[in-house]
Design a protein around this motif. Structure first.
Motif, PDB file in Angstrom:
ATOM      1  N   LYS A 153      18.227 -71.100  24.597  1.00 16.52           N
ATOM      2  CA  LYS A 153      17.792 -72.089  24.210  1.00 16.52           C
ATOM      3  C   LYS A 153      16.542 -73.164  25.172  1.00 16.52           C
ATOM      4  CE  LYS A 153      21.963 -72.483  21.481  1.00 16.52           C
ATOM      5  NZ  LYS A 153      22.988 -73.157  21.197  1.00 16.52           N
ATOM      6  N   LEU A 154      17.288 -72.986  26.420  1.00 18.91           N
ATOM      7  CA  LEU A 154      16.601 -74.225  27.329  1.00 18.91           C
ATOM      8  C   LEU A 154      14.864 -73.326  27.087  1.00 18.91           C
ATOM      9  CD1 LEU A 154      15.969 -76.129  29.222  1.00 18.91           C
ATOM     10  CD2 LEU A 154      16.949 -74.135  31.388  1.00 18.91           C
ATOM     11  N   LEU A 155      14.458 -72.185  27.301  1.00 11.64           N
ATOM     12  CA  LEU A 155      12.834 -71.722  27.311  1.00 11.64           C
ATOM     13  C   LEU A 155      12.576 -72.441  25.887  1.00 11.64           C
ATOM     14  CD1 LEU A 155      13.302 -67.572  29.066  1.00 11.64           C
ATOM     15  CD2 LEU A 155      13.130 -70.499  29.649  1.00 11.64           C
ATOM     16  N   VAL A 156      13.450 -71.226  25.207  1.00 14.84           N
ATOM     17  CA  VAL A 156      12.873 -72.562  23.979  1.00 14.84           C
ATOM     18  C   VAL A 156      12.280 -74.290  23.604  1.00 14.84           C
ATOM     19  CG1 VAL A 156      12.680 -72.922  21.329  1.00 14.84           C
ATOM     20  CG2 VAL A 156      13.843 -70.974  22.496  1.00 14.84           C
ATOM     21  N   LYS A 157      13.446 -74.936  24.504  1.00 13.38           N
ATOM     22  CA  LYS A 157      13.237 -76.362  24.040  1.00 13.38           C
ATOM     23  C   LYS A 157      12.056 -76.822  25.078  1.00 13.38           C
ATOM     24  CE  LYS A 157      16.447 -80.404  25.304  1.00 13.38           C
ATOM     25  NZ  LYS A 157      16.912 -80.702  25.515  1.00 13.38           N
ATOM     26  N   THR A 158      12.031 -75.860  26.363  1.00 18.43           N
ATOM     27  CA  THR A 158      10.435 -76.338  27.060  1.00 18.43           C
ATOM     28  C   THR A 158       9.228 -75.909  26.989  1.00 18.43           C
ATOM     29  OG1 THR A 158      11.611 -74.863  28.371  1.00 18.43           O
ATOM     30  CG2 THR A 158      12.198 -76.733  29.323  1.00 18.43           C
ATOM     31  N   ASN A 163      10.300 -67.675  20.284  1.00 18.75           N
ATOM     32  CA  ASN A 163      12.128 -67.205  20.008  1.00 18.75           C
ATOM     33  C   ASN A 163      11.752 -66.260  21.621  1.00 18.75           C
ATOM     34  OD1 ASN A 163      11.121 -64.566  19.307  1.00 18.75           O
ATOM     35  ND2 ASN A 163      10.314 -66.044  17.613  1.00 18.75           N
ATOM     36  N   ALA A 164      13.492 -65.460  21.544  1.00 21.92           N
ATOM     37  CA  ALA A 164      13.596 -64.556  21.847  1.00 21.92           C
ATOM     38  C   ALA A 164      13.412 -63.385  22.067  1.00 21.92           C
ATOM     39  CB  ALA A 164      15.361 -64.663  22.525  1.00 21.92           C
ATOM     40  N   LYS A 165      12.467 -62.828  21.157  1.00 22.38           N
ATOM     41  CA  LYS A 165      11.400 -62.289  21.309  1.00 22.38           C
ATOM     42  C   LYS A 165      10.757 -61.815  22.110  1.00 22.38           C
ATOM     43  CE  LYS A 165      10.521 -59.154  18.122  1.00 22.38           C
ATOM     44  NZ  LYS A 165       9.947 -58.418  17.269  1.00 22.38           N
ATOM     45  N   LYS A 166      10.575 -63.185  22.880  1.00 29.93           N
ATOM     46  CA  LYS A 166       9.262 -63.021  24.323  1.00 29.93           C
ATOM     47  C   LYS A 166      10.385 -62.345  25.556  1.00 29.93           C
ATOM     48  CE  LYS A 166       5.527 -65.026  21.396  1.00 29.93           C
ATOM     49  NZ  LYS A 166       4.805 -66.197  21.705  1.00 29.93           N
ATOM     50  N   ILE A 167      10.980 -62.199  25.571  1.00 32.54           N
ATOM     51  CA  ILE A 167      12.334 -61.775  26.620  1.00 32.54           C
ATOM     52  C   ILE A 167      12.244 -60.573  26.287  1.00 32.54           C
ATOM     53  CG2 ILE A 167      14.035 -62.091  27.695  1.00 32.54           C
ATOM     54  CD1 ILE A 167      15.077 -64.264  25.912  1.00 32.54           C
ATOM     55  N   TRP A 168      11.539 -60.047  27.701  1.00 31.97           N
ATOM     56  CA  TRP A 168      11.041 -58.154  27.234  1.00 31.97           C
ATOM     57  C   TRP A 168      11.843 -57.854  28.836  1.00 31.97           C
ATOM     58  CZ3 TRP A 168       6.585 -61.963  27.220  1.00 31.97           C
ATOM     59  CH2 TRP A 168       5.553 -62.176  25.952  1.00 31.97           C
ATOM     60  N   TRP A 169      12.694 -57.816  28.992  1.00 33.98           N
ATOM     61  CA  TRP A 169      13.921 -57.117  30.098  1.00 33.98           C
ATOM     62  C   TRP A 169      13.156 -55.936  29.475  1.00 33.98           C
ATOM     63  CZ3 TRP A 169      17.758 -61.382  29.134  1.00 33.98           C
ATOM     64  CH2 TRP A 169      17.425 -62.534  29.806  1.00 33.98           C
ATOM     65  N   ASP A 170      14.091 -55.245  30.381  1.00 35.24           N
ATOM     66  CA  ASP A 170      14.263 -53.321  30.573  1.00 35.24           C
ATOM     67  C   ASP A 170      15.623 -53.169  29.343  1.00 35.24           C
ATOM     68  OD1 ASP A 170      12.081 -53.499  33.068  1.00 35.24           O
ATOM     69  OD2 ASP A 170      13.607 -52.958  34.108  1.00 35.24           O
ATOM     70  N   ILE A 171      16.326 -54.346  29.454  1.00 33.39           N
ATOM     71  CA  ILE A 171      17.721 -54.038  28.394  1.00 33.39           C
ATOM     72  C   ILE A 171      17.979 -55.921  28.298  1.00 33.39           C
ATOM     73  CG2 ILE A 171      18.884 -54.572  30.263  1.00 33.39           C
ATOM     74  CD1 ILE A 171      20.970 -52.642  28.423  1.00 33.39           C
ATOM     75  N   ARG A 172      18.001 -55.395  26.656  1.00 37.59           N
ATOM     76  CA  ARG A 172      18.518 -56.951  26.754  1.00 37.59           C
ATOM     77  C   ARG A 172      18.661 -57.251  25.194  1.00 37.59           C
ATOM     78  NH1 ARG A 172      12.765 -58.727  23.486  1.00 37.59           N
ATOM     79  NH2 ARG A 172      12.141 -57.485  21.193  1.00 37.59           N
TER      80      ARG A 172
END
Length: 321
Positions: A153-158, A163-172
């Motif tokens: 939510k913080l990443l979206v707010k700022t 959306n969280a699809k742009k979090i590209w970790w090795d596992i998510r």
């Protein structure tokens, strides 16, 4: 050209095999109708990213606008495996545990030793390319689902992400599906390698899920320690050593993989994936996709011969006229 294939939801590894074979077969037929062939690997041995066109889709154009040259140079190909966990709170805790195994699994999957015509000296160069993007690599651990959601939510707010699809970790934890998505692996050339690695990922997640419900958990190691193993996996594949942090010692990666196979042996039987897991022993004996690419290169020093080798492996097990 880059083509992304995705199976339907599969209730077994046998079902996943059927889907992968059918998808690759259909793609091979479509390619043949245009006088082309398909090839699957983590990076193309000699194709240069500057020569590639980028898909006109809105999402890809947004990434290009945001990431600029980083997006243009992102000519890499991965194997992503989703494992369903309906309870997202449980999934976060399983993810915390599974982080430890990402380097072990990646070492087995390395299939990207070349980049724009050069032998990189690494068995897995793909992750090094992708690390240029933000929000990649092994994630930090989260105390709870709410902590993870607050982070998103913080990443979206700022305006870091939409959306969280742009979090590209090795596992998510997938933002829209009730799955853990393991994204660390290179795309595999052989169907059998693809299914073996998928089966291992499924078994590891199933094991950790079971242990969690028995109130048994692993020690949570910090990301900077896990990154040491991640680097070793990319550099050496299964031919190197990873750190056993419990023993505070280096251990041969092949030995660690065999320990991992023993660790999940009960789950493998329950999941019916013995055939696929037996293939992992073949990879341990004969080498990863990267090892085989390098062998083709060392015999000829011809990048086109390496591509021919990859194409040959990609068509193994397909049902073509």
């Amino acid at each position: 050209s880059v083509v992304e294939l995705g199976t339907e939801i599969c209730d077994s590894i046998a079902c996943a095999r059927d889907h992968v074979v059918a998808l690759r077969t259909k793609l091979g037929e479509l390619a043949a109708s245009s006088g082309l062939k398909i090839a699957s690997m983590g990076t193309h041995p000699f194709s240069h990213w500057r020569d590639q066109l980028i898909t006109e889709g809105e999402r890809y154009q947004e990434i290009l606008k945001d990431m600029q040259s980083l997006a243009r140079a992102n000519l890499i190909f991965g194997l992503h495996v989703h494992v369903g966990i309906p309870n997202r709170e449980t999934a976060i805790h399983v993810m915390n545990q599974a982080r430890y195994f990402m380097p072990h699994i990646y070492a087995l999957s390395v299939n990207s030793p070349f980049w724009v015509g050069q032998n990189t000296g690494l068995k897995g160069y793909r992750l090094k390319v992708f690390e240029r993007f933000p929000r990649t690599g092994i994630p930090d651990s989260f105390e709870s689902l709410s902590e993870y959601e607050d982070y998103c939510k913080l990443l979206v707010k700022t305006a870091c992400i939409d959306n969280a699809k742009k979090i590209w970790w090795d596992i998510r934890l997938h933002p829209f599906f009730d799955t853990l998505e393991v994204r660390v692996c290179d795309a595999q050339s052989r169907v059998d390698d693809t299914l073996a690695i998928a089966a291992l990922i499924q078994a590891v997640i199933a094991k950790l899920h079971k242990l969690l419900h028995q109130n048994i958990t692993f020690r949570i190691y910090r990301r900077r320690l896990l990154d040491e193993n991640r680097w070793r996996a990319a550099r050496y594949g299964i031919g190197g050593k990873l750190i056993d942090f419990g023993k505070e010692a280096e251990v041969d990666e092949r030995s660690l993989l065999r320990e991992l196979l023993e660790f999940v042996s009960t789950e493998v039987k329950e999941l019916g994936s013995e055939k696929e897991m037996a293939h992992i022993e073949r990879i341990i004996r004969e080498g990863t996709g990267a090892d085989r690419q390098l062998a083709a290169w060392e015999g000829t020093e011809d990048m086109k011969a390496v591509v021919d080798h990859i194409v040959g492996e990609t068509y193994e097990g397909l049902i073509l006229p």
